[in-house]
Design a protein around this motif. Structure first.
Motif, PDB file in Angstrom:
ATOM      1  N   GLN A 156     -21.615 -10.064  30.370  1.00  0.00           N
ATOM      2  CA  GLN A 156     -20.794  -9.059  29.679  1.00  0.00           C
ATOM      3  C   GLN A 156     -20.724  -7.716  30.399  1.00  0.00           C
ATOM      4  OE1 GLN A 156     -20.519  -8.998  25.582  1.00  0.00           O
ATOM      5  NE2 GLN A 156     -21.362 -11.041  25.278  1.00  0.00           N
ATOM      6  N   TYR A 157     -21.879  -7.154  30.796  1.00  0.00           N
ATOM      7  CA  TYR A 157     -21.815  -5.896  31.559  1.00  0.00           C
ATOM      8  C   TYR A 157     -21.541  -6.176  33.028  1.00  0.00           C
ATOM      9  CZ  TYR A 157     -23.989  -3.426  27.608  1.00  0.00           C
ATOM     10  OH  TYR A 157     -24.267  -2.880  26.388  1.00  0.00           O
ATOM     11  N   GLY A 158     -21.730  -7.433  33.451  1.00  0.00           N
ATOM     12  CA  GLY A 158     -21.545  -7.776  34.867  1.00  0.00           C
ATOM     13  C   GLY A 158     -22.558  -7.027  35.713  1.00  0.00           C
ATOM     14  N   GLU A 159     -22.163  -6.679  36.909  1.00  0.00           N
ATOM     15  CA  GLU A 159     -23.041  -5.980  37.859  1.00  0.00           C
ATOM     16  C   GLU A 159     -23.615  -4.687  37.241  1.00  0.00           C
ATOM     17  OE1 GLU A 159     -23.420  -7.337  41.070  1.00  0.00           O
ATOM     18  OE2 GLU A 159     -24.775  -5.740  41.685  1.00  0.00           O
ATOM     19  N   ALA A 160     -22.821  -4.047  36.372  1.00  0.00           N
ATOM     20  CA  ALA A 160     -23.259  -2.776  35.773  1.00  0.00           C
ATOM     21  C   ALA A 160     -24.481  -2.951  34.870  1.00  0.00           C
ATOM     22  CB  ALA A 160     -22.111  -2.157  34.965  1.00  0.00           C
TER      23      ALA A 160
END
Ligand SMILES: NC(=O)c1ccc[n+]([C@@H]2O[C@H](COP(=O)([O-])OP(=O)(O)OC[C@H]3O[C@@H](n4cnc5c(N)ncnc54)[C@H](O)[C@@H]3O)[C@@H](O)[C@H]2O)c1
Length: 344
Positions: A156-160
């Protein structure tokens, strides 16, 4: 204190070890085995618990918090970051509001790190007469081995979702509070999937946050000089951390109007000192001047013990959840997934 750690995987087992080492009584909960209890509902007297840690995978944070607060409405909870997934933020806020006697702190390792504090102190002192023009924060590691083992896969946030909470904590420590709030409200000029987040507007210094979990170094020139071991220097000179190598290239660099740089470099003795993970350096470089100092200490441990102390002392109803940061990172996750969709 009696502390219950819920989830004893990679991070929860570190919480448990640190609290035990500090003399606390630790009870663990994890269905995977090796814990004192398989489920929260098996705990006999939850009202005698002084503090709770939730270190399950992010998807299980909100159900675990809900269950703890249902049984212990005045619980003190240290919640791993991210507190929850972006679509659950409203539910998290509702859960906390329904329990006005609870105390909740979202783990903020870099926000309580002595190295970051000393770095920020230097920046604040110098920037009183020499304003900040640019901030660059980079956290690069080759995590392809972890990803192959199913870790560091945030849908959901991915790399972040991995390093950006930490990078924001460092940025927050060097910017004045109103400037930092403005940053969180400003649309970045550039967001790339790897991930580079660049902000450039008139009312903010230029700010770049860069993290690569593929080991691609973005700014070898800003902190490579600080590493002492040849192997580390060679990887950094090529701007690539190879697969399976545990070198972490992490720094925060502040450039001032005079051209002076204040740079915090984590773990710069990698390859030279067995205790490199607990040694960080601040370099202050101007024309013809260069000084530096080292900060030693395990900042994960320091942060946990400080936050436990904070939880113990804080008034009922306190919630330190970093919601604007969660929303900012959710936006970045969304932006990169949209970029990827367009690319595909
Ligand atoms: N603060 C930091 O620097 C940092 C670093 C890495 C991960 N994290 C966060 O910590 C959390 C855990 O990450 P990890 O890498 O340790 O994950 P992990 O997969 O290694 O461990 C999670 C553990 O939780 C257990 N678990 C699952 N559901 C449970 C439940 N309902 N009740 C009790 N236990 C349950 C699993 O069996 C597993 O042992 C995540 O939210 C992650 O984002 C924080």
């Amino acid at each position: 204190m009696k502390i219950v750690v819920v989830g004893i995987g990679m991070i929860g087992s570190r919480h448990a070890a640190i609290f035990r080492e500090a003399g606390h009584e630790v009870v663990t909960v994890d269905p995977r085995g090796g814990a004192d209890h398989g489920r929260l509902s098996e705990l006999p007297f939850p009202s005698s618990v002084d503090a709770w840690v939730i270190a399950t995978p992010t998807a299980a944070h909100l159900p675990a918090l809900g269950e703890i607060l249902r049984r212990c409405p005045d619980a003190r909870v240290l919640l791993e970051k991210p507190a929850c997934y972006p679509t659950e933020i409203a539910d998290l806020v509702r859960t906390v509001r329904r329990h006005p006697r609870s105390r909740i702190v979202v783990n903020d390792v870099y926000g309580h790190s002595e190295a970051v504090r000393r770095f920020a102190e230097s920046v604040r002192r110098l920037s009183e007469s020499d304003p900040i023009t640019k901030v660059t924060v980079e956290f690069t590691k080759n995590r392809e081995l972890d990803v192959a083992n199913g870790r560091f896969v945030d849908t959901q946030y991915g790399e972040a979702g991995y390093e950006f909470f930490h990078m924001l904590s460092i940025l927050r420590s060097v910017l004045p509070a109103d400037t930092y709030r403005r940053y969180l409200r400003t649309l970045p000029a550039l967001v790339t999937p790897e991930m580079r987040v660049r902000t450039s507007t008139e009312d903010l210094p230029d700010i770049e946050l860069y993290a690569s979990s593929a080991g691609v170094i973005g700014h070898a020139d800003l902190a490579g000089f600080a590493f002492s071991a040849n192997a580390a220097r060679e990887h950094i000179a090529r701007s690539v951390i190879p697969y399976g190598t545990d070198l972490r290239y992490r720094f925060a660099d502040v450039e001032l109007g005079s051209g002076k740089h204040v740079t915090l470099v984590f773990e710069a003795c990698y390859g030279d000192d067995p205790d490199y993970k607990n040694k960080h350096a601040v370099h202050i470089r101007g024309t013809g001047t260069w000084r530096h100092f080292t900060i030693s200490g395990n900042h994960f441990k320091e942060a946990l013990l400080r936050q436990l102390h904070l939880l113990d002392r804080t008034a009922e109803g306190t919630a330190v959840m970093r919601l604007p940061e969660h929303r900012f990172l959710a936006g970045l996750g969304w932006a990169t997934s949209t970029v990827l969709c367009h690319v595909i």
